[in-house]
Scaffold this motif. Structure first.
Motif, PDB file in Angstrom:
ATOM      1  N   MET A 173      45.703  38.389  35.834  1.00  0.00           N
ATOM      2  CA  MET A 173      45.899  38.357  34.386  1.00  0.00           C
ATOM      3  C   MET A 173      44.896  39.252  33.670  1.00  0.00           C
ATOM      4  SD  MET A 173      46.576  34.242  34.037  1.00  0.00           S
ATOM      5  CE  MET A 173      45.509  33.803  35.418  1.00  0.00           C
ATOM      6  N   ASN A 174      45.380  40.056  32.748  1.00  0.00           N
ATOM      7  CA  ASN A 174      44.541  40.915  31.932  1.00  0.00           C
ATOM      8  C   ASN A 174      43.679  40.036  31.027  1.00  0.00           C
ATOM      9  OD1 ASN A 174      44.042  42.375  29.258  1.00  0.00           O
ATOM     10  ND2 ASN A 174      44.632  44.055  30.605  1.00  0.00           N
ATOM     11  N   VAL A 175      42.352  40.168  31.129  1.00  0.00           N
ATOM     12  CA  VAL A 175      41.440  39.283  30.409  1.00  0.00           C
ATOM     13  C   VAL A 175      41.590  39.412  28.896  1.00  0.00           C
ATOM     14  CG1 VAL A 175      39.010  38.760  29.946  1.00  0.00           C
ATOM     15  CG2 VAL A 175      39.775  39.171  32.283  1.00  0.00           C
ATOM     16  N   ALA A 176      41.717  40.640  28.389  1.00  0.00           N
ATOM     17  CA  ALA A 176      41.828  40.842  26.941  1.00  0.00           C
ATOM     18  C   ALA A 176      43.081  40.176  26.393  1.00  0.00           C
ATOM     19  CB  ALA A 176      41.844  42.339  26.628  1.00  0.00           C
ATOM     20  N   GLU A 177      44.211  40.328  27.104  1.00  0.00           N
ATOM     21  CA  GLU A 177      45.461  39.718  26.651  1.00  0.00           C
ATOM     22  C   GLU A 177      45.433  38.208  26.849  1.00  0.00           C
ATOM     23  OE1 GLU A 177      47.710  41.179  24.996  1.00  0.00           O
ATOM     24  OE2 GLU A 177      46.858  43.181  25.184  1.00  0.00           O
ATOM     25  N   LEU A 178      44.766  37.766  27.890  1.00  0.00           N
ATOM     26  CA  LEU A 178      44.621  36.334  28.135  1.00  0.00           C
ATOM     27  C   LEU A 178      43.829  35.691  27.001  1.00  0.00           C
ATOM     28  CD1 LEU A 178      45.160  34.052  30.182  1.00  0.00           C
ATOM     29  CD2 LEU A 178      43.034  34.696  31.331  1.00  0.00           C
ATOM     30  N   ARG A 179      42.744  36.336  26.602  1.00  0.00           N
ATOM     31  CA  ARG A 179      41.940  35.829  25.488  1.00  0.00           C
ATOM     32  C   ARG A 179      42.748  35.774  24.206  1.00  0.00           C
ATOM     33  NH1 ARG A 179      39.707  37.892  21.316  1.00  0.00           N
ATOM     34  NH2 ARG A 179      40.127  40.036  21.960  1.00  0.00           N
ATOM     35  N   ASN A 198      34.162  32.001  33.404  1.00  0.00           N
ATOM     36  CA  ASN A 198      33.247  31.717  34.501  1.00  0.00           C
ATOM     37  C   ASN A 198      33.269  30.227  34.842  1.00  0.00           C
ATOM     38  OD1 ASN A 198      31.262  32.017  36.423  1.00  0.00           O
ATOM     39  ND2 ASN A 198      29.574  32.120  34.960  1.00  0.00           N
ATOM     40  N   GLN A 199      33.255  29.384  33.804  1.00  0.00           N
ATOM     41  CA  GLN A 199      33.278  27.939  34.007  1.00  0.00           C
ATOM     42  C   GLN A 199      34.623  27.491  34.579  1.00  0.00           C
ATOM     43  OE1 GLN A 199      30.753  25.855  33.791  1.00  0.00           O
ATOM     44  NE2 GLN A 199      32.069  24.171  34.471  1.00  0.00           N
ATOM     45  N   VAL A 200      35.706  28.084  34.063  1.00  0.00           N
ATOM     46  CA  VAL A 200      37.043  27.741  34.563  1.00  0.00           C
ATOM     47  C   VAL A 200      37.158  28.084  36.043  1.00  0.00           C
ATOM     48  CG1 VAL A 200      39.491  28.399  34.465  1.00  0.00           C
ATOM     49  CG2 VAL A 200      38.260  27.852  32.370  1.00  0.00           C
ATOM     50  N   ALA A 201      36.629  29.243  36.434  1.00  0.00           N
ATOM     51  CA  ALA A 201      36.676  29.654  37.842  1.00  0.00           C
ATOM     52  C   ALA A 201      35.956  28.635  38.726  1.00  0.00           C
ATOM     53  CB  ALA A 201      36.062  31.036  38.010  1.00  0.00           C
ATOM     54  N   LYS A 202      34.815  28.131  38.250  1.00  0.00           N
ATOM     55  CA  LYS A 202      34.082  27.115  39.000  1.00  0.00           C
ATOM     56  C   LYS A 202      34.896  25.832  39.123  1.00  0.00           C
ATOM     57  CE  LYS A 202      29.440  28.655  37.617  1.00  0.00           C
ATOM     58  NZ  LYS A 202      28.223  28.268  36.860  1.00  0.00           N
ATOM     59  N   SER A 242      40.308  30.714  45.450  1.00  0.00           N
ATOM     60  CA  SER A 242      39.280  31.519  44.787  1.00  0.00           C
ATOM     61  C   SER A 242      39.767  31.931  43.409  1.00  0.00           C
ATOM     62  CB  SER A 242      38.940  32.763  45.617  1.00  0.00           C
ATOM     63  OG  SER A 242      40.031  33.678  45.612  1.00  0.00           O
ATOM     64  N   ALA A 243      38.813  32.204  42.522  1.00  0.00           N
ATOM     65  CA  ALA A 243      39.116  32.699  41.177  1.00  0.00           C
ATOM     66  C   ALA A 243      38.014  33.671  40.808  1.00  0.00           C
ATOM     67  CB  ALA A 243      39.186  31.552  40.174  1.00  0.00           C
ATOM     68  N   GLU A 244      38.382  34.856  40.354  1.00  0.00           N
ATOM     69  CA  GLU A 244      37.361  35.855  40.043  1.00  0.00           C
ATOM     70  C   GLU A 244      37.767  36.698  38.845  1.00  0.00           C
ATOM     71  OE1 GLU A 244      36.797  38.610  43.233  1.00  0.00           O
ATOM     72  OE2 GLU A 244      38.647  39.680  42.817  1.00  0.00           O
ATOM     73  N   CYS A 245      36.743  37.256  38.198  1.00  0.00           N
ATOM     74  CA  CYS A 245      36.956  38.173  37.085  1.00  0.00           C
ATOM     75  C   CYS A 245      36.281  39.491  37.443  1.00  0.00           C
ATOM     76  CB  CYS A 245      36.357  37.596  35.807  1.00  0.00           C
ATOM     77  SG  CYS A 245      36.620  38.619  34.354  1.00  0.00           S
ATOM     78  N   LYS A 246      37.074  40.577  37.467  1.00  0.00           N
ATOM     79  CA  LYS A 246      36.544  41.884  37.847  1.00  0.00           C
ATOM     80  C   LYS A 246      37.375  42.978  37.194  1.00  0.00           C
ATOM     81  CE  LYS A 246      35.293  44.591  41.944  1.00  0.00           C
ATOM     82  NZ  LYS A 246      35.333  44.629  43.434  1.00  0.00           N
ATOM     83  N   GLY A 288      38.073  43.636  34.191  1.00  0.00           N
ATOM     84  CA  GLY A 288      38.963  43.195  33.117  1.00  0.00           C
ATOM     85  C   GLY A 288      40.181  42.431  33.584  1.00  0.00           C
ATOM     86  N   VAL A 289      40.160  41.959  34.833  1.00  0.00           N
ATOM     87  CA  VAL A 289      41.295  41.215  35.381  1.00  0.00           C
ATOM     88  C   VAL A 289      40.799  39.887  35.933  1.00  0.00           C
ATOM     89  CG1 VAL A 289      43.120  41.176  37.138  1.00  0.00           C
ATOM     90  CG2 VAL A 289      42.576  43.309  35.924  1.00  0.00           C
ATOM     91  N   PHE A 290      41.463  38.795  35.552  1.00  0.00           N
ATOM     92  CA  PHE A 290      41.153  37.468  36.070  1.00  0.00           C
ATOM     93  C   PHE A 290      42.194  37.137  37.142  1.00  0.00           C
ATOM     94  CE2 PHE A 290      41.232  32.734  35.868  1.00  0.00           C
ATOM     95  CZ  PHE A 290      39.909  32.504  36.202  1.00  0.00           C
ATOM     96  N   THR A 291      41.728  36.902  38.371  1.00  0.00           N
ATOM     97  CA  THR A 291      42.629  36.688  39.502  1.00  0.00           C
ATOM     98  C   THR A 291      42.473  35.281  40.062  1.00  0.00           C
ATOM     99  OG1 THR A 291      42.501  39.027  40.116  1.00  0.00           O
ATOM    100  CG2 THR A 291      43.319  37.503  41.787  1.00  0.00           C
ATOM    101  N   ILE A 292      43.605  34.608  40.223  1.00  0.00           N
ATOM    102  CA  ILE A 292      43.637  33.286  40.850  1.00  0.00           C
ATOM    103  C   ILE A 292      44.324  33.419  42.198  1.00  0.00           C
ATOM    104  CG2 ILE A 292      44.515  30.922  40.693  1.00  0.00           C
ATOM    105  CD1 ILE A 292      44.547  31.236  37.655  1.00  0.00           C
ATOM    106  N   GLU A 293      43.662  32.914  43.236  1.00  0.00           N
ATOM    107  CA  GLU A 293      44.270  32.883  44.568  1.00  0.00           C
ATOM    108  C   GLU A 293      44.697  31.454  44.874  1.00  0.00           C
ATOM    109  OE1 GLU A 293      43.229  33.642  49.326  1.00  0.00           O
ATOM    110  OE2 GLU A 293      41.701  34.013  47.770  1.00  0.00           O
ATOM    111  N   TYR A 294      46.013  31.223  44.912  1.00  0.00           N
ATOM    112  CA  TYR A 294      46.546  29.895  45.190  1.00  0.00           C
ATOM    113  C   TYR A 294      46.673  29.659  46.695  1.00  0.00           C
ATOM    114  CZ  TYR A 294      48.010  29.566  40.268  1.00  0.00           C
ATOM    115  OH  TYR A 294      48.033  29.512  38.896  1.00  0.00           O
ATOM    116  N   ASN A 295      46.487  28.426  47.096  1.00  0.00           N
ATOM    117  CA  ASN A 295      46.611  28.025  48.491  1.00  0.00           C
ATOM    118  C   ASN A 295      48.020  28.305  49.016  1.00  0.00           C
ATOM    119  OD1 ASN A 295      46.705  26.598  50.956  1.00  0.00           O
ATOM    120  ND2 ASN A 295      45.314  25.020  50.178  1.00  0.00           N
ATOM    121  N   HIS A 296      48.110  28.903  50.199  1.00  0.00           N
ATOM    122  CA  HIS A 296      49.422  29.213  50.770  1.00  0.00           C
ATOM    123  C   HIS A 296      50.243  27.941  51.022  1.00  0.00           C
ATOM    124  CE1 HIS A 296      47.255  28.176  54.501  1.00  0.00           C
ATOM    125  NE2 HIS A 296      48.452  27.830  54.947  1.00  0.00           N
ATOM    126  N   ALA A 297      49.566  26.785  51.160  1.00  0.00           N
ATOM    127  CA  ALA A 297      50.265  25.527  51.422  1.00  0.00           C
ATOM    128  C   ALA A 297      51.155  25.119  50.249  1.00  0.00           C
ATOM    129  CB  ALA A 297      49.262  24.418  51.721  1.00  0.00           C
TER     130      ALA A 297
END
Length: 322
Positions: free
Chosen positions: A70-76, A91-95, A120-124, A126-135
């Motif tokens: 997700m594009n951070v600027a558009e997400l905001r 940062n808190q949401v990722a935790k 995992s969840a990371e911001c790099k 300008g992109v916020f990436t969520i990695e969902y469990n394959h299960a």
């Protein structure tokens, strides 16, 4: 050079988020019914992610993770968040998201299960990436059954996390089986008070003591889980009613397509509340707004009516003469 170009294209391909254009999305009832503690911002970001599930990235193997970028600027912008503190909030949401175990009980199979949703969840860049469990692939991609259709615009309007969670829970219960010939737009949904507190995150189902009770029971003892919880939040009924339940019901009634009311279930000396019976009415989300005519439009309509009546009168008169 090629790698840089590919990365640039990948970044440029991140979709923007305009809630009015992606209103409806599907969410697995397993995820909705899971018991976990989360923030309102975390839930809203998850909603935006699921609303863009057609843009998820995943491999062909069932053992590969599912990625949401997700594009951070558009997400905001979609969340109406303050630009100065949004990075810290993400940062808190990722935790909060990463490694969280969520559980869901099933009365039919009499089981309770915990699953890590986000690996995992990371911001790099300008992109916020969520990695969902394959299960959870089958609960994220091309849902065909056991899901609820939610409106993203409604979900983003909630100001209370209790409202957000209660709306999801009630919405997931508003269905009729194919054999139900007496289906209507009114539903009656019952929760024990202890289960409702776990569902809304008032009692944290991830705490070790609570988790042990829920995991070790074929039929989870929600009352026991709440009783031994080290967190004593909104412990008595009056606080729970005033600070969580009534606030959630009022907000749902104000901004959503549900009309909710409830009765309490009491027993024992003094009439202690041990359950809540909800009555939920599905309101027509497509009510037509009244048409307001200008003065010129009113005159034009009157002339049209006069002409139609004149033609009808003339035709009737010719018929009588013949």
């Amino acid at each position: 050079m090629r790698a840089a170009t590919a990365a640039k294209k990948k970044k440029e391909g991140i979709s923007t988020f305009v809630p009015s254009e992606i209103n409806i999305y599907n969410k697995s009832n397993f995820l909705i019914g899971s018991k976990y503690k989360s923030s309102l911002l975390e839930n809203k970001i998850m909603a935006i992610s699921l609303a863009n599930s057609d843009r998820f990235e995943t491999g062909a193997s069932e053992n590969e993770s599912v990625y949401s970028r997700m594009n951070v600027a558009e997400l905001r912008k979609a969340l109406g968040a303050n630009s100065g503190s949004f990075y810290q909030q993400l940062n808190q949401v990722a935790k909060e998201m990463t490694g969280k175990s969520i559980g869901m009980s099933s009365e039919d199979s009499r089981t309770f299960r915990y699953v890590a949703v986000v690996i995992s969840a990371e911001c790099k860049d300008g992109v916020f990436t969520i990695e969902y469990n394959h299960a959870l692939r089958n609960m994220l991609l091309q849902l065909k059954r056991n899901y609820s259709r939610l409106n993203l615009s409604i979900m983003l309007k909630f100001t209370s996390n209790y409202s957000f969670r209660l709306y999801e829970l009630l919405k997931s219960k508003c269905y009729h089986s194919r054999d139900d010939k007496n289906s209507s737009a009114t539903y009656r949904i019952r929760f024990s008070l202890s289960e409702l507190k776990l569902e809304l995150g008032i009692v944290n189902a991830e705490l070790d003591k609570v988790k042990r009770v829920l995991n070790n029971q074929a039929n989870p003892d929600f009352d026991r889980a709440v009783e031994i919880s080290p967190e004593k939040m909104l412990n008595n009924w009056s606080d729970f009613k005033r600070k969580a339940l009534d606030r959630a019901v009022n907000e749902i009634n104000d901004i959503s397509d549900l009309q909710v009311s409830y009765d309490t279930i009491k027993h024992g000396q003094g009439g202690k509340v041990y359950g809540v019976d909800f009555t939920v009415v599905m309101r027509d989300a497509k009510k037509e707004e009244p048409v307001v005519l200008t003065e010129d439009q009113k005159l034009e309509l009157l002339f049209e009516i006069r002409d139609m009546l004149g033609d009808a009168f003339s035709a009737s008169r010719r018929t009588m003469i013949l």
